[in-house]
Design a protein around this motif. Structure first.
Motif, PDB file in Angstrom:
ATOM      1  N   VAL A  16      -0.961  22.832   6.867  1.00 26.50           N
ATOM      2  CA  VAL A  16       0.363  23.435   6.823  1.00 26.50           C
ATOM      3  C   VAL A  16       1.275  22.679   7.795  1.00 26.50           C
ATOM      4  N   ASN A  17       2.477  22.337   7.355  1.00 29.10           N
ATOM      5  CA  ASN A  17       3.470  21.640   8.181  1.00 29.10           C
ATOM      6  C   ASN A  17       2.915  20.381   8.835  1.00 29.10           C
ATOM      7  N   GLN A  18       2.099  19.622   8.136  1.00 28.71           N
ATOM      8  CA  GLN A  18       1.486  18.429   8.709  1.00 28.71           C
ATOM      9  C   GLN A  18       2.240  17.170   8.269  1.00 28.71           C
ATOM     10  N   SER A  19       2.747  16.442   9.252  1.00 33.06           N
ATOM     11  CA  SER A  19       3.358  15.147   8.994  1.00 33.06           C
ATOM     12  C   SER A  19       2.249  14.127   8.836  1.00 33.06           C
ATOM     13  N   ILE A  20       2.509  13.088   8.036  1.00 36.09           N
ATOM     14  CA  ILE A  20       1.454  12.130   7.709  1.00 36.09           C
ATOM     15  C   ILE A  20       1.985  10.700   7.713  1.00 36.09           C
ATOM     16  N   LYS A  21       1.044   9.753   7.742  1.00 33.07           N
ATOM     17  CA  LYS A  21       1.337   8.337   7.533  1.00 33.07           C
ATOM     18  C   LYS A  21       0.695   7.943   6.212  1.00 33.07           C
ATOM     19  N   ILE A  22       1.431   7.169   5.429  1.00 32.98           N
ATOM     20  CA  ILE A  22       0.898   6.662   4.162  1.00 32.98           C
ATOM     21  C   ILE A  22       1.132   5.154   4.142  1.00 32.98           C
ATOM     22  N   THR A  23       0.053   4.408   3.968  1.00 36.61           N
ATOM     23  CA  THR A  23       0.158   2.965   3.834  1.00 36.61           C
ATOM     24  C   THR A  23      -0.001   2.633   2.354  1.00 36.61           C
ATOM     25  N   VAL A  24       1.029   1.981   1.787  1.00 39.88           N
ATOM     26  CA  VAL A  24       1.103   1.736   0.348  1.00 39.88           C
ATOM     27  C   VAL A  24       1.212   0.240   0.078  1.00 39.88           C
ATOM     28  N   THR A  25       0.466  -0.213  -0.915  1.00 38.79           N
ATOM     29  CA  THR A  25       0.618  -1.575  -1.439  1.00 38.79           C
ATOM     30  C   THR A  25       1.068  -1.452  -2.885  1.00 38.79           C
ATOM     31  N   LEU A  26       2.186  -2.126  -3.201  1.00 39.19           N
ATOM     32  CA  LEU A  26       2.693  -2.123  -4.565  1.00 39.19           C
ATOM     33  C   LEU A  26       2.040  -3.262  -5.330  1.00 39.19           C
ATOM     34  N   ILE A  27       1.244  -2.909  -6.329  1.00 43.59           N
ATOM     35  CA  ILE A  27       0.474  -3.880  -7.107  1.00 43.59           C
ATOM     36  C   ILE A  27       1.329  -4.468  -8.244  1.00 43.59           C
ATOM     37  N   LYS A  28       2.044  -3.599  -8.982  1.00 42.40           N
ATOM     38  CA  LYS A  28       2.726  -4.061 -10.179  1.00 42.40           C
ATOM     39  C   LYS A  28       3.885  -3.132 -10.530  1.00 42.40           C
ATOM     40  N   ILE A  29       4.951  -3.718 -11.087  1.00 43.18           N
ATOM     41  CA  ILE A  29       6.088  -2.960 -11.625  1.00 43.18           C
ATOM     42  C   ILE A  29       6.237  -3.341 -13.094  1.00 43.18           C
ATOM     43  N   THR A  30       6.301  -2.345 -13.965  1.00 39.46           N
ATOM     44  CA  THR A  30       6.575  -2.609 -15.384  1.00 39.46           C
ATOM     45  C   THR A  30       7.715  -1.722 -15.835  1.00 39.46           C
ATOM     46  N   ASN A  31       8.507  -2.257 -16.764  1.00 41.62           N
ATOM     47  CA  ASN A  31       9.675  -1.484 -17.272  1.00 41.62           C
ATOM     48  C   ASN A  31       9.249  -0.568 -18.381  1.00 41.62           C
TER      49      ASN A  31
END
Length: 178
Positions: A163-178
Motif C-alpha cells: 500500500v502506498n509503495q513507491s517503486i523503481k522500474i528499470t525498462v529496456t525498449l526492445i522494439k516499436i511497431t506501428n
C-alpha cells in the motif's frame, strides 16, 4: 340555497389551493467540506512523498535523474544518441523491465516478468510507466522512480507491492511497431 352552496364551494376551493411545501430529506447529503479535507490531505501526502523521493534521488551518485512534468523521475542507464523515433499513441512496444523498491531490492525480476508487449495508451498498465515509455528510443534502458500515486496507488498490486509503495522500474525498449 344556491348562494350558500356557492360560498361553501368557494371557501373549500380557496382552502385547497394553499401552497404545498416540499418535504425535506431525512438524511441530508454530506457536506462537501469532507471531500475538500480528503483532497487536501491527499495533496499533503503526495507532496511529502515527492520531497522524500527528491532527497533519495539527490543521494544517488550512479544515475543522473531528471524530474518529468508527469510526476516521476527518470535516468538513462543506456541512452541512444541517434535520431530514432519514440513511441506514440497506438504504437505497439516490446519491453523488458524489472521492479525494485527504493532500496534497490528486487520485487519482480526481468525473468519473472518476461517480455511485455504494450500498446501505447490503449491498454491499462502502470500509470507512470505508460508516460515514461514515450520518452524512450529502441535499445534504450531507463530507470524510472515512480511515486505510489503514479505506480500501484493506495492499494498496491495485491501481491508483492504494498500500500502506498513507491517503486523503481528499470525498462529496456526492445522494439516499436506501428
Amino acid at each position: 340555497m344556491k348562494v350558500n352552496s356557492f360560498f361553501l364551494l368557494s371557501f373549500i376551493f380557496l382552502l385547497s389551493c394553499s401552497k404545498i411545501e416540499p418535504r425535506r430529506p431525512i438524511n441530508p447529503k454530506p457536506s462537501t467540506t469532507i471531500y475538500k479535507e480528503v483532497i487536501e490531505d491527499s495533496k499533503k501526502i503526495n507532496k511529502a512523498e515527492d520531497e522524500m523521493l527528491a532527497e533519495l534521488i539527490k543521494k544517488d551518485t550512479l544515475l543522473n535523474f531528471k524530474q518529468s512534468s508527469q510526476g516521476f523521475w527518470y535516468a538513462y542507464n543506456h541512452q541512444i544518441q541517434e535520431n530514432l523515433p519514440t513511441p506514440k499513441l497506438g504504437d505497439e512496444v516490446v519491453i523488458v523491465y524489472q521492479i525494485s523498491d527504493l532500496n534497490d531490492a528486487i520485487i519482480y525480476s526481468k525473468e519473472e516478468l518476461g517480455q511485455k508487449t504494450y500498446k501505447i495508451d490503449k491498454e491499462d498498465f502502470i500509470s507512470g510507466l505508460q508516460k515514461g515509455i514515450k520518452l524512450m528510443k529502441t535499445g534504450e534502458t531507463i530507470t524510472f522512480v515512480l511515486p505510489f500515486y503514479n505506480a500501484f496507488g493506495v492499494l498496491g498490486d495485491g501481491n508483492k507491492i504494498g500500500v502506498n509503495q513507491s517503486i523503481k522500474i528499470t525498462v529496456t525498449l526492445i522494439k516499436i511497431t506501428n
